[in-house]
Structure formats: structure tokens, C-alpha cells
Write a protein that holds these residues in place. Structure first.
Motif, PDB file in Angstrom:
ATOM      1  N   PHE A  23       0.813  -1.216   0.000  1.00 30.31           N
ATOM      2  CA  PHE A  23       0.000   0.000   0.000  1.00 30.31           C
ATOM      3  C   PHE A  23       0.850   1.272   0.000  1.00 30.31           C
ATOM      4  O   PHE A  23       0.410   2.301  -0.514  1.00 30.31           O
ATOM      5  CB  PHE A  23      -0.980  -0.032   1.161  1.00 30.31           C
ATOM      6  N   TRP A  24       2.065   1.226   0.568  1.00 28.20           N
ATOM      7  CA  TRP A  24       2.964   2.381   0.420  1.00 28.20           C
ATOM      8  C   TRP A  24       3.317   2.569  -1.061  1.00 28.20           C
ATOM      9  O   TRP A  24       3.330   3.701  -1.572  1.00 28.20           O
ATOM     10  CB  TRP A  24       4.250   2.169   1.222  1.00 28.20           C
ATOM     11  N   LYS A  25       3.614   1.466  -1.727  1.00 32.73           N
ATOM     12  CA  LYS A  25       3.955   1.541  -3.152  1.00 32.73           C
ATOM     13  C   LYS A  25       2.784   2.095  -3.962  1.00 32.73           C
ATOM     14  O   LYS A  25       2.957   2.967  -4.824  1.00 32.73           O
ATOM     15  CB  LYS A  25       4.340   0.149  -3.673  1.00 32.73           C
ATOM     16  N   GLN A  26       1.583   1.600  -3.693  1.00 33.43           N
ATOM     17  CA  GLN A  26       0.394   2.065  -4.408  1.00 33.43           C
ATOM     18  C   GLN A  26       0.123   3.542  -4.146  1.00 33.43           C
ATOM     19  O   GLN A  26      -0.255   4.280  -5.062  1.00 33.43           O
ATOM     20  CB  GLN A  26      -0.820   1.236  -3.985  1.00 33.43           C
ATOM     21  N   ALA A  27       0.315   3.975  -2.903  1.00 36.64           N
ATOM     22  CA  ALA A  27       0.092   5.379  -2.557  1.00 36.64           C
ATOM     23  C   ALA A  27       1.051   6.276  -3.313  1.00 36.64           C
ATOM     24  O   ALA A  27       0.672   7.356  -3.798  1.00 36.64           O
ATOM     25  CB  ALA A  27       0.246   5.575  -1.049  1.00 36.64           C
ATOM     26  N   GLY A  28       2.295   5.844  -3.457  1.00 41.75           N
ATOM     27  CA  GLY A  28       3.263   6.617  -4.217  1.00 41.75           C
ATOM     28  C   GLY A  28       2.855   6.756  -5.672  1.00 41.75           C
ATOM     29  O   GLY A  28       2.885   7.854  -6.247  1.00 41.75           O
ATOM     30  N   GLU A  29       2.430   5.640  -6.258  1.00 41.57           N
ATOM     31  CA  GLU A  29       1.991   5.672  -7.658  1.00 41.57           C
ATOM     32  C   GLU A  29       0.786   6.590  -7.836  1.00 41.57           C
ATOM     33  O   GLU A  29       0.666   7.280  -8.858  1.00 41.57           O
ATOM     34  CB  GLU A  29       1.657   4.254  -8.114  1.00 41.57           C
ATOM     35  N   ILE A  35       8.144   4.821  -5.625  1.00 42.12           N
ATOM     36  CA  ILE A  35       8.875   4.691  -4.361  1.00 42.12           C
ATOM     37  C   ILE A  35       9.691   3.408  -4.402  1.00 42.12           C
ATOM     38  O   ILE A  35       9.122   2.317  -4.507  1.00 42.12           O
ATOM     39  CB  ILE A  35       7.910   4.664  -3.151  1.00 42.12           C
ATOM     40  N   PRO A  36      11.023   3.494  -4.331  1.00 43.66           N
ATOM     41  CA  PRO A  36      11.858   2.285  -4.422  1.00 43.66           C
ATOM     42  C   PRO A  36      11.554   1.290  -3.305  1.00 43.66           C
ATOM     43  O   PRO A  36      11.230   1.680  -2.174  1.00 43.66           O
ATOM     44  CB  PRO A  36      13.288   2.834  -4.274  1.00 43.66           C
ATOM     45  N   GLU A  37      11.667   0.019  -3.636  1.00 44.58           N
ATOM     46  CA  GLU A  37      11.371  -1.028  -2.660  1.00 44.58           C
ATOM     47  C   GLU A  37      12.253  -0.917  -1.424  1.00 44.58           C
ATOM     48  O   GLU A  37      11.795  -1.115  -0.298  1.00 44.58           O
ATOM     49  CB  GLU A  37      11.538  -2.411  -3.305  1.00 44.58           C
ATOM     50  N   GLU A  38      13.546  -0.590  -1.631  1.00 46.60           N
ATOM     51  CA  GLU A  38      14.447  -0.520  -0.485  1.00 46.60           C
ATOM     52  C   GLU A  38      14.070   0.626   0.455  1.00 46.60           C
ATOM     53  O   GLU A  38      14.280   0.551   1.673  1.00 46.60           O
ATOM     54  CB  GLU A  38      15.904  -0.376  -0.934  1.00 46.60           C
ATOM     55  N   MET A  39      13.465   1.676  -0.100  1.00 44.01           N
ATOM     56  CA  MET A  39      13.007   2.774   0.753  1.00 44.01           C
ATOM     57  C   MET A  39      11.821   2.320   1.601  1.00 44.01           C
ATOM     58  O   MET A  39      11.774   2.574   2.811  1.00 44.01           O
ATOM     59  CB  MET A  39      12.617   3.994  -0.081  1.00 44.01           C
ATOM     60  N   VAL A  40      10.876   1.644   0.971  1.00 47.24           N
ATOM     61  CA  VAL A  40       9.708   1.158   1.700  1.00 47.24           C
ATOM     62  C   VAL A  40      10.139   0.166   2.787  1.00 47.24           C
ATOM     63  O   VAL A  40       9.618   0.192   3.905  1.00 47.24           O
ATOM     64  CB  VAL A  40       8.697   0.495   0.744  1.00 47.24           C
ATOM     65  N   GLU A  41      11.093  -0.688   2.468  1.00 45.05           N
ATOM     66  CA  GLU A  41      11.586  -1.641   3.466  1.00 45.05           C
ATOM     67  C   GLU A  41      12.154  -0.905   4.670  1.00 45.05           C
ATOM     68  O   GLU A  41      12.024  -1.348   5.811  1.00 45.05           O
ATOM     69  CB  GLU A  41      12.664  -2.541   2.841  1.00 45.05           C
ATOM     70  N   GLY A  42      12.770   0.252   4.419  1.00 46.11           N
ATOM     71  CA  GLY A  42      13.359   1.039   5.493  1.00 46.11           C
ATOM     72  C   GLY A  42      12.347   1.746   6.376  1.00 46.11           C
ATOM     73  O   GLY A  42      12.690   2.258   7.438  1.00 46.11           O
ATOM     74  N   PHE A  43      11.078   1.776   5.947  1.00 44.56           N
ATOM     75  CA  PHE A  43      10.022   2.395   6.762  1.00 44.56           C
ATOM     76  C   PHE A  43       9.696   1.548   7.993  1.00 44.56           C
ATOM     77  O   PHE A  43       9.169   2.065   8.969  1.00 44.56           O
ATOM     78  CB  PHE A  43       8.723   2.557   5.953  1.00 44.56           C
ATOM     79  N   ARG A  44       9.994   0.265   7.945  1.00 43.65           N
ATOM     80  CA  ARG A  44       9.531  -0.659   8.980  1.00 43.65           C
ATOM     81  C   ARG A  44      10.101  -0.307  10.353  1.00 43.65           C
ATOM     82  O   ARG A  44      11.305  -0.149  10.515  1.00 43.65           O
ATOM     83  CB  ARG A  44       9.887  -2.093   8.611  1.00 43.65           C
ATOM     84  N   GLY A  45       9.213  -0.186  11.319  1.00 42.36           N
ATOM     85  CA  GLY A  45       9.612   0.098  12.687  1.00 42.36           C
ATOM     86  C   GLY A  45       9.794   1.563  13.002  1.00 42.36           C
ATOM     87  O   GLY A  45      10.011   1.926  14.156  1.00 42.36           O
ATOM     88  N   ARG A  46       9.661   2.430  12.004  1.00 41.38           N
ATOM     89  CA  ARG A  46       9.909   3.858  12.218  1.00 41.38           C
ATOM     90  C   ARG A  46       8.597   4.628  12.273  1.00 41.38           C
ATOM     91  O   ARG A  46       7.602   4.240  11.673  1.00 41.38           O
ATOM     92  CB  ARG A  46      10.798   4.391  11.092  1.00 41.38           C
ATOM     93  N   ASN A  47       8.626   5.753  12.986  1.00 36.53           N
ATOM     94  CA  ASN A  47       7.396   6.523  13.139  1.00 36.53           C
ATOM     95  C   ASN A  47       7.185   7.487  11.971  1.00 36.53           C
ATOM     96  O   ASN A  47       8.032   7.639  11.090  1.00 36.53           O
ATOM     97  CB  ASN A  47       7.361   7.255  14.490  1.00 36.53           C
ATOM     98  N   ARG A  48       6.036   8.138  12.001  1.00 32.13           N
ATOM     99  CA  ARG A  48       5.615   9.024  10.914  1.00 32.13           C
ATOM    100  C   ARG A  48       6.613  10.146  10.666  1.00 32.13           C
ATOM    101  O   ARG A  48       6.954  10.452   9.527  1.00 32.13           O
ATOM    102  CB  ARG A  48       4.239   9.605  11.244  1.00 32.13           C
ATOM    103  N   ALA A  49       7.082  10.761  11.738  1.00 37.87           N
ATOM    104  CA  ALA A  49       7.997  11.894  11.596  1.00 37.87           C
ATOM    105  C   ALA A  49       9.296  11.477  10.922  1.00 37.87           C
ATOM    106  O   ALA A  49       9.827  12.191  10.056  1.00 37.87           O
ATOM    107  CB  ALA A  49       8.274  12.521  12.968  1.00 37.87           C
TER     108      ALA A  49
END
Length: 220
Positions: A23-29, A35-49
Motif C-alpha cells: 500500500f505504500w507503493k500504491q500510494a506513491g503511484e 517509491i523504491p522497494e528498499e526505501m519502503v523496506e526502510g520504513f519498517r519500525g519507524r514513526n511518521r515523523a
């Protein structure tokens, strides 16, 4: 003595990391960005800010992060309204055990509060927990330990009497830095061996946690 258990949510309680990735990928599109896959993978565990800062640093102030997050959240909610919240094996049994033993429970998740609250209610597990700490309630995101320290504080327990359950790289790092017990339950992201150095244990699923707590509390 384990008197409190602090749960991460996505990838630990719920099998939602695969959904979030999609859904992050779809939202970017939807707003015109790949949005590169490696960037989305890096979102895991991190907050909104933390996620928002990275996005704006890369794409600039013209990137509408609020809309990006809104589309992702809407898509995820729609999916789960139709399919339910995918609960991880062993979660309900573990929650019942902790309730029976009067061991306090907290959720400490970087997921935004609106979505997290909705998912917990949808999965019918909110009533088990004594407190909820969201990413927006602490200044520093995982891998800093702030969210777990806040959860222990709200449980009125020292961190040394708390067990943290985590799946992500950032979450495992945060759990180690918090200073309590930390058990890693693998999900879709491989946590490097060097990150796991110093953890209390690694288990295949939540189903194994009960026996560990039984042994830990009998050993005191």
C-alpha cells in the motif's frame, strides 16, 4: 521476574508488513511517484515523523506526505474491512495467558495512532492491553529506545521487569537499547546476525513465548 510484556504491532501481532509494503507503493503511484522497494523496506519500525523527514529530504517539499500517508491508510483499511486483520499465530493464546497470570501488557508501535487503534479494535484485542504508546508520542523513533521506555513507564514497571517482543531491525535495536528482555520473532525482513547480538532469545512464533516466560519466572 517478568511483570510486563511490550508488544510491537505490525509484523509481530499482525501479519501486516506485506500489506504495508504493497500500500505504500500504491500510494506513491497514486500521487505520481515511484517509491523504491528498499526505501519502503526502510520504513519498517519507524514513526511518521522519521519516515516523513526521509521522504522530504529525498523528494523535496513539493512531495505531499500527508496525502501519501492518507492513501496508504485508506487502502489498508479497505483491505482489512474486506478480509479482516491477519492475526499472527499464537497471539490470542499468549494474550490470554498473560491476562490469566496478571502480567501487564502494552502496545508500542510506530504505526500512526488512528490506524493502530482501528486495527486493534478490528482484531478485538484492545481490551487486553493496559496502555498504548504510538510513534507520535515519543520524540525519537526506533531504533532509539524511547517508545519502549515510555511503555514501561506507563505500565509502572522498571524496564528490567519487562519483555519486549519485536520483529524488525529497528525494533530489535530499540529493544536492546531499552535494557529489558528482548525476544525477536522473525517476519519478512531478515534481521542481520550482528543486530541480534545481545538479544535475550529468538523464537519462530509467539506460540513459544509462554514457555520462556514460565521458565524465566520460575527461575527467580
Amino acid at each position: 521476574m517478568i511483570k510486563g510484556v511490550i508488544f510491537d504491532m505490525d509484523g509481530l501481532m499482525f501479519d501486516t508488513e506485506r500489506l504495508s509494503f504493497r500500500f505504500w507503493k500504491q500510494a506513491g503511484e497514486k500521487i505520481g511517484y515511484e517509491i523504491p522497494e528498499e526505501m519502503v523496506e526502510g520504513f519498517r519500525g519507524r514513526n511518521r515523523a522519521s519516515i516523513g523527514k526521509e521522504i522530504l529530504d529525498i523528494y523535496g517539499s513539493e512531495f505531499d506526505f500527508d496525502l501519501f500517508e492518507k492513501y496508504k491508510t485508506q487502502a489498508q483499511i479497505q483491505y482489512m474491512e474486506e478480509n479482516g486483520v491477519p492475526i499472527k499465530p499464537g497471539l490470542l493464546v499468549l494474550l490470554e495467558y498473560l491476562k490469566e497470570k496478571q502480567i501487564k501488557m502494552a502496545v508500542a508501535t510506530s504505526t500512526n495512532q488512528e490506524l493502530a487503534d482501528w486495527m486493534l479494535e478490528m482484531a478485538q484485542v484492545s481490551a487486553y492491553f493496559d496502555t498504548f504508546v504510538y510513534g507520535n508520542r515519543v520524540e525519537r523513533s526506533k531504533p532509539n529506545p524511547d517508545i519502549f521506555l515510555k511503555a514501561a513507564e506507563e505500565l509502572h514497571l522498571p524496564m528490567e521487569e519487562c519483555l519486549v517482543l519485536e520483529d524488525s531491525i529497528a525494533g530489535v535495536e530499540a529493544g536492546k537499547r531499552a535494557g529489558g528482555y528482548i525476544i525477536h520473532i522473525p517476519d519478512i525482513i531478515v534481521v542481520p546476525e550482528e543486530v541480534k547480538v545481545g538479544i535475550t532469545a529468538e523464537m519462530e512464533s509467539l506460540e513459544e513465548v509462554i514457555s520462556w516466560i514460565e521458565h524465566a519466572n520460575q527461575s527467580v
